[in-house]
Design an enzyme around this catalytic site. Structure first.
Site, PDB file in Angstrom:
ATOM      1  N   GLU A   1      44.603  51.349  23.676  1.00  0.00           N
ATOM      2  CA  GLU A   1      43.520  51.489  22.701  1.00  0.00           C
ATOM      3  C   GLU A   1      43.782  52.670  21.764  1.00  0.00           C
ATOM      4  O   GLU A   1      43.420  52.623  20.582  1.00  0.00           O
ATOM      5  CB  GLU A   1      42.178  51.676  23.440  1.00  0.00           C
ATOM      6  CG  GLU A   1      40.956  51.414  22.584  1.00  0.00           C
ATOM      7  CD  GLU A   1      39.733  50.994  23.408  1.00  0.00           C
ATOM      8  OE1 GLU A   1      39.923  50.476  24.523  1.00  0.00           O
ATOM      9  OE2 GLU A   1      38.615  51.179  22.909  1.00  0.00           O
TER      10      GLU A   1
ATOM     11  N   GLU B   1      46.119  51.467  19.281  1.00  0.00           N
ATOM     12  CA  GLU B   1      45.402  50.522  18.425  1.00  0.00           C
ATOM     13  C   GLU B   1      44.584  51.278  17.388  1.00  0.00           C
ATOM     14  O   GLU B   1      44.570  50.924  16.196  1.00  0.00           O
ATOM     15  CB  GLU B   1      44.492  49.633  19.278  1.00  0.00           C
ATOM     16  CG  GLU B   1      43.791  48.527  18.493  1.00  0.00           C
ATOM     17  CD  GLU B   1      42.715  47.812  19.301  1.00  0.00           C
ATOM     18  OE1 GLU B   1      42.476  48.190  20.471  1.00  0.00           O
ATOM     19  OE2 GLU B   1      42.106  46.873  18.763  1.00  0.00           O
TER      20      GLU B   1
ATOM     21  N   CYS C   1      35.224  47.951  26.872  1.00  0.00           N
ATOM     22  CA  CYS C   1      35.379  47.848  28.330  1.00  0.00           C
ATOM     23  C   CYS C   1      34.072  47.552  29.054  1.00  0.00           C
ATOM     24  O   CYS C   1      34.084  47.290  30.256  1.00  0.00           O
ATOM     25  CB  CYS C   1      36.008  49.127  28.881  1.00  0.00           C
ATOM     26  SG  CYS C   1      35.213  50.615  28.299  1.00  0.00           S
TER      27      CYS C   1
ATOM     28  N   SER D   1      37.644  46.895  19.728  1.00  0.00           N
ATOM     29  CA  SER D   1      39.037  46.980  20.143  1.00  0.00           C
ATOM     30  C   SER D   1      39.420  45.638  20.763  1.00  0.00           C
ATOM     31  O   SER D   1      38.592  44.968  21.377  1.00  0.00           O
ATOM     32  CB  SER D   1      39.191  48.084  21.188  1.00  0.00           C
ATOM     33  OG  SER D   1      40.352  47.885  21.953  1.00  0.00           O
TER      34      SER D   1
ATOM     35  N   LYS E   1      30.306  42.634  35.173  1.00  0.00           N
ATOM     36  CA  LYS E   1      31.718  42.366  35.486  1.00  0.00           C
ATOM     37  C   LYS E   1      31.882  41.017  36.185  1.00  0.00           C
ATOM     38  O   LYS E   1      32.956  40.418  36.147  1.00  0.00           O
ATOM     39  CB  LYS E   1      32.298  43.482  36.371  1.00  0.00           C
ATOM     40  CG  LYS E   1      32.475  44.825  35.667  1.00  0.00           C
ATOM     41  CD  LYS E   1      33.675  44.838  34.767  1.00  0.00           C
ATOM     42  CE  LYS E   1      33.793  46.150  34.005  1.00  0.00           C
ATOM     43  NZ  LYS E   1      34.719  46.046  32.867  1.00  0.00           N
TER      44      LYS E   1
ATOM     45  N   GLU F   1      32.063  38.822  33.389  1.00  0.00           N
ATOM     46  CA  GLU F   1      33.310  39.039  32.652  1.00  0.00           C
ATOM     47  C   GLU F   1      34.491  38.304  33.294  1.00  0.00           C
ATOM     48  O   GLU F   1      35.292  37.681  32.607  1.00  0.00           O
ATOM     49  CB  GLU F   1      33.613  40.539  32.573  1.00  0.00           C
ATOM     50  CG  GLU F   1      34.778  40.889  31.659  1.00  0.00           C
ATOM     51  CD  GLU F   1      35.111  42.382  31.692  1.00  0.00           C
ATOM     52  OE1 GLU F   1      35.097  42.967  32.796  1.00  0.00           O
ATOM     53  OE2 GLU F   1      35.388  42.938  30.623  1.00  0.00           O
TER      54      GLU F   1
ATOM     55  N   GLU G   1      38.631  32.912  28.838  1.00  0.00           N
ATOM     56  CA  GLU G   1      39.908  33.419  28.320  1.00  0.00           C
ATOM     57  C   GLU G   1      40.595  34.400  29.278  1.00  0.00           C
ATOM     58  O   GLU G   1      41.713  34.841  29.040  1.00  0.00           O
ATOM     59  CB  GLU G   1      39.700  34.084  26.951  1.00  0.00           C
ATOM     60  CG  GLU G   1      38.826  35.337  26.964  1.00  0.00           C
ATOM     61  CD  GLU G   1      37.334  35.052  26.828  1.00  0.00           C
ATOM     62  OE1 GLU G   1      36.922  33.877  27.059  1.00  0.00           O
ATOM     63  OE2 GLU G   1      36.584  35.987  26.517  1.00  0.00           O
TER      64      GLU G   1
ATOM     65  N   CYS H   1      28.761  53.926  33.341  1.00  0.00           N
ATOM     66  CA  CYS H   1      28.962  53.071  34.519  1.00  0.00           C
ATOM     67  C   CYS H   1      28.354  53.662  35.790  1.00  0.00           C
ATOM     68  O   CYS H   1      27.976  52.929  36.705  1.00  0.00           O
ATOM     69  CB  CYS H   1      30.442  52.828  34.757  1.00  0.00           C
ATOM     70  SG  CYS H   1      31.270  52.184  33.302  1.00  0.00           S
TER      71      CYS H   1
END
Lengths: 591, 394, 153
Positions: A279, A282, A306, A326, A365, A368, A373, A523
């Site tokens: 990142e 990036e 994230c 990102s 999560k 996720e 994908e 988190c």
């Protein structure tokens, strides 16, 4: 406000004028039972558990809302109050499906605790037991309305803290239920799966979708190679989940997980460091394209990706800003993709036999890992996600004595961590980790903050800002940034994310990089963390995280030796071909 | 009752605008003072001193103060406000305008229950009329004072007769009562200082201004102030709206309504008191039989348990569901009444928890609905229902 | 051509305003026009007033006169509170149910009439009473009530 005198249970007290009766009693050391009250939320005043007697009043008063006035005389356990309290409690129990042994919140339920405290052994208002109304709502969050006491803490959480507002009281009178638009499933409305509602529910009406059974099956299957990754915030939450004081307990956690039978105990911190490098490059690449080359198709501010609750939020509410995200996957998903490629190779294991389990402070999560994908390894990159709470239940079922277990270390190849990785668990942590690395990449020097601690991005303020000015002399290739001021922002809790996104959408946010965490506190306050939650508890967990950071040998992501090895042997270079295949992703409009 | 003492519905009516003309020549403080001195108490049922409410709102800091008229007449057996609007809508409008002048407000809203849709044209027409006469709108009667009134409908919820629920409904939300404090006079509609008063209260205001506080007080019986409207229905020869001095006895009213062979009278609606003929000497006044306005008469042949069941069904249907004692309590009281009606309850100790429940609902509910819904259970069980095992805990 | 529910909702937002306090006025008008409030209309109203669709759904579900389920062209609301009950509302209800062939809360198959009972209508001195759409009907008998509902097109 000046102090006034009030009398509580016969004793005169001096308290600040305007505090509530509840606050005055807390100061005086008198406990008053509450249910709909929560320190993170607005006052509802609907449960009526906190009724107290105020002399001269025709009705009882609720302590959570009523301000004290000069010479107020308060009784908190008079005969009238005791009867009222017991009656309210009995009414709640009578409309609640009392099946404690089968409930996820058995022994950690506020209603159960009050019933026990008040010794409710007979309930004259009990009619027939309510049937379980169990609904598989969504990958992360499940609900059983037969346990709901209509305190509306979940509603206020979803509206006030998260600005998502997908659950509301529906109907009227004794038919009121907490539900969604047209009573659809949570996975059919704009629920972000953040699980903050679970954290604030006083009973077992809300809980995570359990994957414990599947994980036991995998562990007990001799054919499978089961690897575990642990998120940064879990190591400061697991002790709490096992009834111990808040503290970091990384070594014990690793030992306990190994004791459950995992083949490898590895660390999500490893891929957190990897994320920072991918990142970071990036971001630098975007700055180059946008600022140096004037490429208008490259969007700034770049935003972290994230937090899956945040991702679902932006997909629903601000899909036009998806290009700002990102392209990096989250550390969890990067880990899964590498576990079934890189790690499998290193371990000489057939990747089809690898089961990747992640322990997360998070319920989103679970959503996720199921995203279509997320299969770049050729398999589901992550197979199962367990919350900190689920891990605790497995440790208890295995009879592991967490208090006395020794400390063990993570396994190799994907188990090394740095301080930069572990601070991902706190709001501002990703930003700080990114700055520690990106600054050094572009200047060749360490970021000029004492001890590498970038204080401006730390703390519980909802939206934080910082600015870092580059020196005149830059590392080779980064001269275009000489003297530039990098502006960053950090938000936690989706209501704060919304405020920031409104400014970005209006073109009023001149930041280059933004970190968003869906959960208040980051988190460490995630939907999968121990219950209860409060500002104090989250502060304690944050302290533990930053202590862990200071105590670790490596403090910067790019110093992680296992990450360096990964690039040398497998990925070649940041944003390289392999990285794009395995470590980067795309997003889905959900408007 | 002597004709000259019927002011709200009497033959002799003031001219529309006469009171407003007089009020605008007084200072706002004097207008509020007059209302205060009249000792008029809220005519919707709660009985809060009107002048004190206006005083507080007038003194409150905050712009865009609001005058809200509670026309959500939903208490079973009440229809006096309907009649007032049908016959004297202008009086309600003038009263609101005078209130606005008194507290420094320029905006009024009439919250009209959804069950009175046919009164919307009546009110709109009256508003147009007042505007044409320069009694509403800008530069009222040539002064700097301006006041607008809007009619808005409810959508079918008895609880919206509670002032904070009414405000929530006007704000586009579920009609769930708010926590107090803050009180509407400080923070009400959209956070503005707000007064909420009943139709009858506003209708009395022009009379108070014209006749003066002392005169208004003198209209009451004994120490009570003013007159009161009563909607009488049920087993009577002449159902309808009656106007009597506040403090009249229930017996006097029953006489006028030609009630014969009475078993019980429900005073103040389903949330009021159920009285026996032995109590016909009691007075209709705050402090004795709270006179919301509804008077329902039950003749000798009526089954009072069925009446109670009907009242509890009403409360179960209308509870907003927000707070535990009301949401769960009304349900359980209805359940036990149905069991008693089905002959499944012998009485005695079995009933004690329900009388205790009734008390806790009164003491612990968030608003007037839950606080008063158990009154009929206690009264009717107490005075009219016999059970083999007796009634413990009554 | 009749506007879609979404178009209708949009036009009512333009008419009443997009402040949150306008929600019930908008909902009432949609309800009046279509007999109920379709989910597409809810979405438009939520977006326009800045609240969630769950919130708007919650508001509709609170009020007796608002519905998210389709109802008949005419809505008959019979008072079921005590004064009307004592003067024969029960027999009136039975007659109306028989005439229409439906129960309380139901709609005739041809979409003509929805029958509901309601709390006190404030017409207790002229009981039994009912509302047919916006019009009050009082001093009902089983026969007069039959006649009224039979005449609804």
């Amino acid at each position: 406000m000046p102090n006034i005198s009030v009398t509580i249970n016969g004793t005169s007290r001096s308290v600040r004028e305007g505090v509530t009766i509840l606050e005055a009693c807390q100061i005086a050391g008198v406990e008053i039972p509450t249910l709909c009250y929560h320190p993170d939320l607005s006052l509802a005043g609907n449960c009526r558990m906190c009724l107290v007697e105020v002399e001269g009043w025709k009705t009882l008063a609720i302590a959570c809302v009523t301000p004290v006035t000069p010479n107020m005389v308060i009784h908190t356990h008079s005969k009238k109050v005791r009867h009222a309290r017991r009656t309210v409690l009995k009414l709640l129990l009578a409309s609640h499906n009392v099946n404690c042994p089968e409930c996820e919140r058995n022994t950690n339920c506020e209603l159960q605790a009050l019933a026990e405290k008040h010794n409710i052994t007979i309930n004259e208002y009990q009619t027939s037991p309510k049937p379980v109304s169990f609904e598989e709502f969504s990958p992360g969050v499940m609900r059983d309305n037969s346990r709901c006491i209509l305190c509306t803490r979940c509603v206020r959480t979803c509206e006030e803290l998260q600005s998502v507002a997908v659950i509301k009281p529906i109907g009227r009178s004794s038919a009121v239920r907490i539900s969604t638009f047209m009573d659809r499933g949570l996975n059919e409305v704009a629920c972000t799966q953040c699980g903050q509602c679970i954290n604030r529910c006083p009973t077992g009406a809300l809980f995570e979708t359990s994957e414990v059974r599947q994980v036991w099956e995998a562990l007990e299957d001799p054919d499978k190679f089961v690897v575990c990754q642990t998120a940064p915030a879990v190591r400061v939450g697991i002790a709490e989940a096992l009834g111990l004081p808040t503290d970091r307990s990384t070594g014990q956690m690793v030992a306990a997980i190994r004791g459950l039978g995992f083949d490898r105990v590895l660390d999500t911190d490893f891929t957190a460091d990897l994320t920072i490098i991918e990142e970071g490059y990036e971001l630098i690449g975007r700055l180059q394209k946008a600022l140096l080359e004037g490429d208008a198709s490259v969007k700034l501010p770049m935003m972290t990706s994230c937090s899956p609750g945040w991702i679902k939020f932006i997909e629903h509410k601000y899909p036009e800003l998806l290009p700002n995200l990102s392209s990096c996957k989250s550390p969890q998903q990067m880990f899964g993709a590498l576990a079934k490629t890189y790690l499998a190779k290193k371990e000489g294991v057939d990747p089809s036999k690898v089961v990747c389990v992640s322990i997360m402070p998070c319920t989103a999560k679970k959503f996720e890992k199921d995203r279509p994908e997320m299969n770049s390894s050729g398999y589901r990159d992550v197979d199962y996600v367990l919350t900190t709470r689920e891990l605790a239940s497995m440790i208890q079922e295995a009879g592991i004595d967490f208090r006395h277990i020794g400390e063990e270390k993570y396994d190799r190849w994907m188990g090394a961590s740095t301080g930069a990785a572990v601070i991902f668990g706190a709001t501002g942590g990703v930003m700080e980790a990114a700055l520690r690395t990106a600054y050094e990449v572009v200047t060749g020097k360490e970021i000029p903050f004492n001890g590498l601690n970038v204080m401006p991005v730390r703390g519980m303020t909802g939206i934080k800002e910082a600015a870092v000015t580059m020196p005149e002399k830059m590392a080779h290739g980064y001269e275009f940034l000489a003297g530039a001021t990098l502006k960053v922002a950090v938000a936690h809790g989706l209501a704060n994310a919304k405020a920031l996104m409104d400014r970005v959408a209006a073109g009023e946010a001149d930041y280059h990089f933004i970190e968003i965490m869906a959960c208040p506190g980051g988190c460490l306050g995630g939907g999968g963390q121990p219950i209860p939650t409060s500002p104090e508890i989250r502060l304690k967990r944050a302290e533990a995280i930053y202590q862990e950071d200071s105590a670790l040998h490596y403090r910067k992501s790019h110093a992680n030796p296992e990450v360096q090895l990964l690039y040398a042997e497998f990925l070649e270079k940041p944003l390289g071909h392999h990285s794009h295949e395995l470590l980067h992703t795309h997003y889905t409009r959900r408007d | 009752m002597a004709e000259e003492k019927r002011i709200l519905l009497g033959e002799d009516q003031p001219q529309p605008g006469a009171a407003l003309t007089k009020a605008l020549k007084m200072s706002p403080a004097d207008v509020v003072f007059e209302v205060r001195e009249s000792a008029i108490q809220g005519r919707g049922g709660a009985g809060f001193p009107v002048g004190i409410k206006w005083n507080l709102a007038g003194a409150a800091s905050g712009a865009n103060k609001m005058v809200l008229c509670n026309a959500d007449e939903g208490e079973p057996g009440t229809f006096k406000d309907r009649v007032l609007i049908e016959r004297f809508a202008w009086k309600l409008l003038e009263g609101m305008t005078i209130a606005g002048y008194g507290i420094g407000s320029h905006e009024g809203i009439i919250y009209l229950r959804a069950e009175y849709p046919y009164l919307i044209p009546v009110l709109q027409s009256a508003i147009r009329d007042m505007k044409e006469k320069n009694l509403l709108g800008s530069r009222i009667l040539g002064t700097e004072f301006h006041f607008e009134i809007e009619v808005r409908s409810g959508a079918g919820a008895y609880v919206c007769g509670e002032e904070t629920s009414l405000i929530e409904s006007l704000e586009g939300k579920r009609g769930e009562p708010r926590n107090k404090p803050p009180f509407p006079v400080n923070s009400g509609y959209l956070g503005r200082p707000t007064i909420v008063n009943n139709v009858e209260t506003f209708a009395a205001v022009p009379h108070i201004i014209l006749g003066g506080a002392e005169w208004f007080q003198g209209l009451g019986a004994g120490k009570h102030a003013g007159t009161k409207l009563f909607s009488v229905s049920g087993d009577v020869g002449k159902p309808g709206v009656y106007e009597l001095p506040m403090g009249s006895t229930i017996g006097e009213l029953l006489e006028l309504a030609e009630a014969r062979d009475v078993q019980a009278v429900q005073v103040g609606g389903a949330s009021g008191s159920t009285i026996t003929p032995a109590e016909f000497g009691r007075t209709l006044a705050f402090g004795d039989l709270p006179p919301g306005g509804s008077v329902m008469v039950f003749g000798a042949g009526r089954n009072m348990l069925e009446v109670l069941e009907s009242f509890m069904e009403f409360f179960v249907h209308e509870s907003c569901g927000q707070c535990t004692p009301c949401r769960e309590g009304n349900r359980r009281l209805l359940d036990v009444v149905e069991s008693i009606a089905a002959g499944k309850v012998a009485g005695g100790a079995e009933l004690k928890p329900f009388f205790q429940l009734a008390e806790i609902m009164r003491l612990g509910s968030k608003c007037g609905l839950g606080q008063t819904s158990s009154n009929c259970f206690v009264d009717i069980m107490n005075k009219f229902v016999q059970l083999p095992g007796g009634k413990e805990g009554v | 051509m009749a506007p879609t529910p979404a178009e209708l909702a949009r036009s009512l937002v333009r008419k009443h305003g997009s402040g949150r306090e306008c929600i019930i006025r908008i909902l009432t008008d949609v309800n009046h026009e279509l007999g109920y409030i379709p989910s597409e209309a809810i979405g438009v109203i939520a977006d326009a007033t800045g609240v969630s669709d769950a919130e708007v759904y919650g508001v509709i579900s609170f009020y007796s006169f608002l519905s998210t389920k389709p109802r008949g062209r005419h809505i008959v609301r019979l008072c079921s509170t005590i004064s009307c009950k004592m003067s024969g509302a029960g027999d009136v209800l039975a007659a109306v149910m028989d005439e229409l062939g439906i129960g309380v809360g139901e709609t005739t198959p041809d979409g003509r009439v929805t029958l509901e009972t309601t709390s006190c209508l404030g017409l207790c001195d002229q009981s039994p009473a009912m509302l047919v759409n916006d019009a009050p009907h009082t001093h009902l008998t089983p026969d007069s009530a039959r006649g009224i509902v039979a005449g609804l097109e």
